[in-house]
Design a protein around this motif. Structure first.
Motif, PDB file in Angstrom:
ATOM      1  N   LYS A  33      28.394  88.788  21.249  1.00  0.00           N
ATOM      2  CA  LYS A  33      27.265  89.327  22.011  1.00  0.00           C
ATOM      3  C   LYS A  33      25.947  89.096  21.267  1.00  0.00           C
ATOM      4  N   HIS A  34      25.998  89.172  19.943  1.00  0.00           N
ATOM      5  CA  HIS A  34      24.801  88.895  19.149  1.00  0.00           C
ATOM      6  C   HIS A  34      24.356  87.443  19.352  1.00  0.00           C
ATOM      7  N   LYS A  35      25.311  86.526  19.401  1.00  0.00           N
ATOM      8  CA  LYS A  35      24.989  85.110  19.622  1.00  0.00           C
ATOM      9  C   LYS A  35      24.376  84.908  21.002  1.00  0.00           C
ATOM     10  N   ILE A  36      24.908  85.626  22.004  1.00  0.00           N
ATOM     11  CA  ILE A  36      24.375  85.508  23.362  1.00  0.00           C
ATOM     12  C   ILE A  36      22.934  85.991  23.399  1.00  0.00           C
ATOM     13  N   ARG A  37      22.670  87.147  22.771  1.00  0.00           N
ATOM     14  CA  ARG A  37      21.305  87.679  22.762  1.00  0.00           C
ATOM     15  C   ARG A  37      20.353  86.721  22.057  1.00  0.00           C
ATOM     16  N   ALA A  38      20.835  86.050  21.007  1.00  0.00           N
ATOM     17  CA  ALA A  38      20.000  85.078  20.296  1.00  0.00           C
ATOM     18  C   ALA A  38      19.653  83.901  21.207  1.00  0.00           C
ATOM     19  N   LYS A  39      20.631  83.455  21.997  1.00  0.00           N
ATOM     20  CA  LYS A  39      20.381  82.356  22.938  1.00  0.00           C
ATOM     21  C   LYS A  39      19.384  82.787  24.011  1.00  0.00           C
ATOM     22  N   LEU A  40      19.534  84.017  24.503  1.00  0.00           N
ATOM     23  CA  LEU A  40      18.610  84.519  25.524  1.00  0.00           C
ATOM     24  C   LEU A  40      17.185  84.592  24.989  1.00  0.00           C
ATOM     25  N   SER A  41      17.048  84.998  23.733  1.00  0.00           N
ATOM     26  CA  SER A  41      15.709  85.127  23.146  1.00  0.00           C
ATOM     27  C   SER A  41      15.058  83.764  22.925  1.00  0.00           C
ATOM     28  N   ASP A  42      15.855  82.702  22.951  1.00  0.00           N
ATOM     29  CA  ASP A  42      15.339  81.353  22.751  1.00  0.00           C
ATOM     30  C   ASP A  42      14.774  80.760  24.042  1.00  0.00           C
ATOM     31  N   LEU A  43      15.036  81.410  25.162  1.00  0.00           N
ATOM     32  CA  LEU A  43      14.506  80.924  26.437  1.00  0.00           C
ATOM     33  C   LEU A  43      13.010  81.213  26.529  1.00  0.00           C
ATOM     34  N   THR A  44      12.277  80.308  27.159  1.00  0.00           N
ATOM     35  CA  THR A  44      10.857  80.571  27.409  1.00  0.00           C
ATOM     36  C   THR A  44      10.743  81.609  28.530  1.00  0.00           C
ATOM     37  N   PRO A  45       9.575  82.241  28.672  1.00  0.00           N
ATOM     38  CA  PRO A  45       9.404  83.206  29.769  1.00  0.00           C
ATOM     39  C   PRO A  45       9.723  82.612  31.135  1.00  0.00           C
ATOM     40  N   ARG A  46       9.312  81.380  31.370  1.00  0.00           N
ATOM     41  CA  ARG A  46       9.591  80.744  32.663  1.00  0.00           C
ATOM     42  C   ARG A  46      11.080  80.473  32.834  1.00  0.00           C
TER      43      ARG A  46
ATOM     44  N   ARG B 104      17.632  73.227  31.477  1.00  0.00           N
ATOM     45  CA  ARG B 104      17.357  73.699  30.116  1.00  0.00           C
ATOM     46  C   ARG B 104      18.039  75.041  29.853  1.00  0.00           C
ATOM     47  N   VAL B 105      18.054  75.891  30.858  1.00  0.00           N
ATOM     48  CA  VAL B 105      18.743  77.177  30.715  1.00  0.00           C
ATOM     49  C   VAL B 105      20.218  76.957  30.421  1.00  0.00           C
ATOM     50  N   MET B 106      20.843  76.092  31.194  1.00  0.00           N
ATOM     51  CA  MET B 106      22.275  75.830  31.013  1.00  0.00           C
ATOM     52  C   MET B 106      22.547  75.229  29.641  1.00  0.00           C
ATOM     53  N   GLU B 107      21.649  74.340  29.197  1.00  0.00           N
ATOM     54  CA  GLU B 107      21.825  73.693  27.897  1.00  0.00           C
ATOM     55  C   GLU B 107      21.649  74.701  26.760  1.00  0.00           C
ATOM     56  N   LYS B 108      20.587  75.495  26.813  1.00  0.00           N
ATOM     57  CA  LYS B 108      20.325  76.454  25.745  1.00  0.00           C
ATOM     58  C   LYS B 108      21.405  77.534  25.669  1.00  0.00           C
ATOM     59  N   MET B 109      21.921  77.942  26.814  1.00  0.00           N
ATOM     60  CA  MET B 109      22.956  78.979  26.835  1.00  0.00           C
ATOM     61  C   MET B 109      24.338  78.399  26.542  1.00  0.00           C
ATOM     62  N   GLY B 110      24.447  77.077  26.568  1.00  0.00           N
ATOM     63  CA  GLY B 110      25.729  76.444  26.242  1.00  0.00           C
ATOM     64  C   GLY B 110      26.790  76.635  27.300  1.00  0.00           C
ATOM     65  N   VAL B 111      26.386  76.608  28.569  1.00  0.00           N
ATOM     66  CA  VAL B 111      27.339  76.813  29.668  1.00  0.00           C
ATOM     67  C   VAL B 111      27.292  75.629  30.629  1.00  0.00           C
ATOM     68  N   ARG B 112      28.369  75.487  31.395  1.00  0.00           N
ATOM     69  CA  ARG B 112      28.438  74.406  32.369  1.00  0.00           C
ATOM     70  C   ARG B 112      28.507  74.923  33.801  1.00  0.00           C
ATOM     71  N   SER B 113      28.697  76.236  33.928  1.00  0.00           N
ATOM     72  CA  SER B 113      28.791  76.796  35.279  1.00  0.00           C
ATOM     73  C   SER B 113      27.951  78.057  35.389  1.00  0.00           C
ATOM     74  N   LEU B 114      27.504  78.346  36.607  1.00  0.00           N
ATOM     75  CA  LEU B 114      26.726  79.554  36.848  1.00  0.00           C
ATOM     76  C   LEU B 114      27.579  80.791  36.583  1.00  0.00           C
ATOM     77  N   ALA B 115      28.868  80.730  36.914  1.00  0.00           N
ATOM     78  CA  ALA B 115      29.758  81.875  36.703  1.00  0.00           C
ATOM     79  C   ALA B 115      29.821  82.247  35.224  1.00  0.00           C
TER      80      ALA B 115
END
Length: 206
Positions: free
Chosen positions: A133-146, A180-191
């Protein structure tokens, strides 16, 4: 969170403490023992991993008070209380405050060893979950506001053209942000993205 799993033994009776430490070490556990609760508290760190075997009745700070002190520090270290027969109501109260188990004196070594093994396994699972969960929060914080805005609308299930309309940007720009969201979060699906964000929100609200 890479601290080696350790059994923290807090017991004021020297003979009992030394005997139990010997048994635990004989089956491969790393053990750190204390004769006083306040001494353990001085050494306490949030990164301590494994479990604690804690006597309820001790001179000075007793086991219940130590548990309360650890709770105020948001400790997740599992506590197994060791109790005398008359302390069972206290042990039940301690479990309501978060202790994982208790054993009555005199106890069978096999019983205590089993409880310790279960507590250590549960602690490892909890810490792995928290680290993820800490890693997920770190990825979320790396997203730009947009990118965060686009992600929130993605999670709501909105199509690119709807997101573009809502944010007053072009559909092509939405597609770029989405990628970019999918790449930064390291996911391949919306689910998968939805599950990650839900896990981060659960952690923040707990």
């Amino acid at each position: 969170m890479t601290t080696e799993a350790t059994v923290y033994l807090v017991e004021d009776d020297e003979a009992v403490r030394d005997s139990l430490q010997m048994v635990l070490e004989s089956v491969g556990h790393k053990v750190v023992s204390y004769s006083r609760a306040d001494t353990f508290l001085e050494d306490y760190s949030i990164d301590m991993a494994g479990c604690m075997v804690l006597d309820i009745r001790m001179p000075g700070m007793n086991g219940m008070e130590l548990q309360r002190q650890l709770n105020t520090r948001n400790s997740i270290l599992p506590i197994i209380f060791v109790t005398g027969h008359g302390d069972v109501p206290m042990a039940v109260d301690a479990m309501q405050r978060g202790a994982v188990d208790f054993v009555q004196k005199p106890y069978r070594e096999e019983e205590l060893l089993g409880k310790i093994q279960q507590a250590i396994a549960a602690d490892a699972e909890n810490r792995a979950d928290l680290e993820e969960k800490h890693k997920i929060r770190a990825k979320l914080s790396d997203l730009t506001p947009r990118e965060s805005q686009v992600m929130e609308l993605m999670i709501e299930g909105k199509a690119n053209k709807v997101i573009a309309y809502d944010l007053d940007i072009s559909q092509r720009t939405v597609e770029i942000h989405r990628a970019r969201v999918m790449e930064k979060m390291g996911v391949r699906s919306l689910a998968h993205l939805v599950r990650m964000v839900m896990a981060a929100e659960e952690s923040s609200n707990s």
